[in-house]
Every structure is written in structure tokens, then in C-alpha cells.
Write a protein that holds these residues in place. Sequence first.
Motif, PDB file in Angstrom:
ATOM      1  N   LEU A   2       0.752  -1.205   0.163  1.00 44.27           N
ATOM      2  CA  LEU A   2       0.049   0.105  -0.014  1.00 44.27           C
ATOM      3  C   LEU A   2       0.745   1.182   0.104  1.00 44.27           C
ATOM      4  CD1 LEU A   2      -2.869  -1.109   2.529  1.00 44.27           C
ATOM      5  CD2 LEU A   2      -2.849  -0.591   0.233  1.00 44.27           C
ATOM      6  N   ASP A   3       1.950   1.315   0.763  1.00 42.79           N
ATOM      7  CA  ASP A   3       2.700   2.252   0.835  1.00 42.79           C
ATOM      8  C   ASP A   3       3.917   2.550  -0.131  1.00 42.79           C
ATOM      9  OD1 ASP A   3       1.430   2.879   3.356  1.00 42.79           O
ATOM     10  OD2 ASP A   3       3.170   1.950   4.494  1.00 42.79           O
ATOM     11  N   GLN A  23       4.790   1.980  -4.387  1.00 42.12           N
ATOM     12  CA  GLN A  23       4.474   2.676  -5.981  1.00 42.12           C
ATOM     13  C   GLN A  23       3.081   2.077  -6.233  1.00 42.12           C
ATOM     14  OE1 GLN A  23       6.511   0.631  -9.390  1.00 42.12           O
ATOM     15  NE2 GLN A  23       7.136  -0.837  -7.900  1.00 42.12           N
ATOM     16  N   PRO A  24       2.415   2.665  -6.992  1.00 45.07           N
ATOM     17  CA  PRO A  24       0.977   2.765  -7.441  1.00 45.07           C
ATOM     18  C   PRO A  24       0.827   1.303  -8.206  1.00 45.07           C
ATOM     19  CG  PRO A  24       1.684   5.004  -8.064  1.00 45.07           C
ATOM     20  CD  PRO A  24       2.985   4.187  -7.510  1.00 45.07           C
ATOM     21  N   LEU A  25      -0.056   0.637  -7.765  1.00 48.88           N
ATOM     22  CA  LEU A  25      -0.581  -0.466  -8.478  1.00 48.88           C
ATOM     23  C   LEU A  25      -1.800  -0.719  -9.044  1.00 48.88           C
ATOM     24  CD1 LEU A  25       0.389  -3.000  -5.344  1.00 48.88           C
ATOM     25  CD2 LEU A  25       1.833  -2.356  -7.303  1.00 48.88           C
ATOM     26  N   THR A  26      -2.474   0.522  -9.381  1.00 49.99           N
ATOM     27  CA  THR A  26      -3.640   0.467 -10.032  1.00 49.99           C
ATOM     28  C   THR A  26      -3.492   0.178 -11.559  1.00 49.99           C
ATOM     29  OG1 THR A  26      -3.009   3.044 -10.344  1.00 49.99           O
ATOM     30  CG2 THR A  26      -4.611   2.360  -8.301  1.00 49.99           C
ATOM     31  N   HIS A  27      -2.457   0.251 -12.104  1.00 44.75           N
ATOM     32  CA  HIS A  27      -2.448  -0.213 -13.493  1.00 44.75           C
ATOM     33  C   HIS A  27      -2.517  -1.698 -13.739  1.00 44.75           C
ATOM     34  CE1 HIS A  27       1.649  -1.178 -12.023  1.00 44.75           C
ATOM     35  NE2 HIS A  27       1.838  -1.817 -13.070  1.00 44.75           N
ATOM     36  N   ALA A  52      -8.173   0.360  -2.006  1.00 49.47           N
ATOM     37  CA  ALA A  52      -6.979   1.279  -3.040  1.00 49.47           C
ATOM     38  C   ALA A  52      -7.016   0.898  -4.211  1.00 49.47           C
ATOM     39  CB  ALA A  52      -5.524   1.179  -2.046  1.00 49.47           C
ATOM     40  N   LEU A  53      -7.348  -0.192  -4.479  1.00 54.22           N
ATOM     41  CA  LEU A  53      -7.115  -0.845  -5.868  1.00 54.22           C
ATOM     42  C   LEU A  53      -8.234  -1.344  -6.530  1.00 54.22           C
ATOM     43  CD1 LEU A  53      -4.010  -3.243  -5.241  1.00 54.22           C
ATOM     44  CD2 LEU A  53      -4.070  -1.210  -6.004  1.00 54.22           C
ATOM     45  N   SER A  65     -10.157   1.196  -9.156  1.00 50.30           N
ATOM     46  CA  SER A  65      -9.431   1.405 -10.230  1.00 50.30           C
ATOM     47  C   SER A  65      -9.606   0.175 -11.176  1.00 50.30           C
ATOM     48  CB  SER A  65      -7.908   1.690 -10.246  1.00 50.30           C
ATOM     49  OG  SER A  65      -7.787   2.827  -9.338  1.00 50.30           O
TER      50      SER A  65
END
Length: 317
Positions: A257-258, A260-264, A286-287, A290
Motif C-alpha cells: 500500500l505504501d 508505488q501505485p499498483l492501479t495499472h 485502494a485498488l 481502479s
Amino acid sequence: MSNVQHLQELYGLPAFDFPHPGEQRELPEAGTVAWRPASDPYGDSSEDFGALWDRFLDTVDPAAVRAIIVGSWGEAYENDSGCVVERLVDARDRLTALRAVFIGDLEMEEAEISWIEQSDVTPVLDAYPLLAEFGIRGGTGLRFPAVKHQHLRTLRFQAGGLPGEVVRGVAASELPALEHLDMWLGVEGYGGDATVSDLAPILAGGHFPALRHLGLRNSEIQDEIAAAVAAAPVVAQLTSLDLSLGVLTDAGATALLDGQPLTHLTRLDLHHNFVTEPVAQRVRAALEPSGVEVDLSEPGDSWENDGVVHRFTAVAE
């Protein structure tokens, strides 16, 4: 050896058990199934793997076979897979359409995963330069020195303990077409002595330019791996990430979570974990908005003894 069953398919083809001697079965066209030759050392037939293999090549059209799933080669906990590797290599001029191989498709009743004696399996890759998929079950005695292969797209290792030497060999290999890499790292007690530093060339990104799926699974150091992945450049090129089957706790999930972004990503697999529900909810929140499919199912069971909490990977012995 929970969670480990016979393969149902390989290379998109359904698995088909090659008949034992005397067994009358209608055979499919050679290129329509993933053939599973398997010797039964406790059956009525005394046919060893060599005889089974010769009968297989003489029965089907070897030039049309596209996928082979090798089951038991006898008493696999006493005899290593060298006999399988040798016969595959020797048949390279006959199995000209072969594109997928899996060695060691044994269930618990045949041999615990840590009992499967493997060998140096890389001669198969050298013998089949057009091979697209390669998989191995069992880490005992397994060797995988660095190789060069232009067409391999999928590489899988299923083990209760994957030797660090194997991980380093994979990391040093030149596999420009590799899209899917899946490694069950296991536990040190069964030979799984790989460290995060062994994974560094893979995590750095770019080494496998086509890589889109990375599985670093079934590890007792899953939190350390999660923390490394959270900052790993390779994540930017992935569409799916699998850190399942291991001892992932709130610490590892929070590191993700803290980081890099994982939304891709399209999918994040964390099933079989030791993450508490509040942290699991944070991961989903968080995910999932997205469009990331998050799997936090199958929470593991832990127990405490003398103040020490014991947690276990899904597959070990």
C-alpha cells in the motif's frame, strides 16, 4: 502437499492420460491434447518409464504432438528426472511440433512435492528452441543454470523449497520472449534458500522485457518479498502480480500500500494470507475502484506457542 493436483491443461490443450499397457482407450488426434505419459511403479504392469516412452512415441504421431505433461517416471523420490530429460532430448528430431513441457506432474498420493527428485532440466530448452512453455514440479535436486532461449513465453516452478541457485540461474538467463514467470519459493526446511537479493535482477525490470505476469509465491519470506516488490521497477511493466500461498501478513500488505501505485494492474493475487481484515479492506479500497481484481481469499490459520506465532506456506513438504 495441499493445493497441488494433476494439471488439467497445458498450452491451452486438455490433459490426456496416455493409456497403460493393455488399457483399451480411443486416442485423440496427436495435436489436440497435452499428453501425460506416467509410469506406475505399483501397478500391474512392470513397464518402466523408458518402455512407456518408447511405446508413446510409437503409438501417437510424434511430429504432431504439441504438449507433454510428464507424470511419474517410476519411484520419483528415489530416481531423479534425468531419465525424463534424456529421453525428451533424444526425441527432439521426432517431436518437431512440441511447444510445451511440464515435468513432475505428481500428486501427494504419488509423492510429496519435496520428495520429487529433479535434475538439470535446461537441456530440454536447448533441445527445443521453439518451446513456448516449460514447467517443473519439485525442487529437490533441481538445477537450472543460466540459459538463452528466444521463444520461451511461460516458465513455472512449483516447489515446497526452490533452491536459490535455481532462482539465480533464472535471473541470469536471457529470455527475451518471457511473458509469464511463476516461482514457488517455499521454505528453507525443504531447500527454499532463495533470498530477496537473488531476485534483484528480475525486480530491477528490463531484464525480461516482455514480462507481464510475475508470481513470487508460497514463501516464508513473503513480507520481505512484498516490501521489495513495492519499490521494484519491474512492477511498471506488469499486468498481473501474484504473491499468494505464502506467509504474507499486515506488514507485507502495508508495504504494498505504501509503495508505488499498483492501479495499472488487472489482477493482484494475495490468496492464502495472514492479513487482518482491516488491512485487507484498505488494499481493496485502494485498488478495486481502479478496476484491479484483488484476491485476498483463503486466510491462513496460525497458532501461538510460548509467545511465538507460527504461520505456514500453503505448500511445503
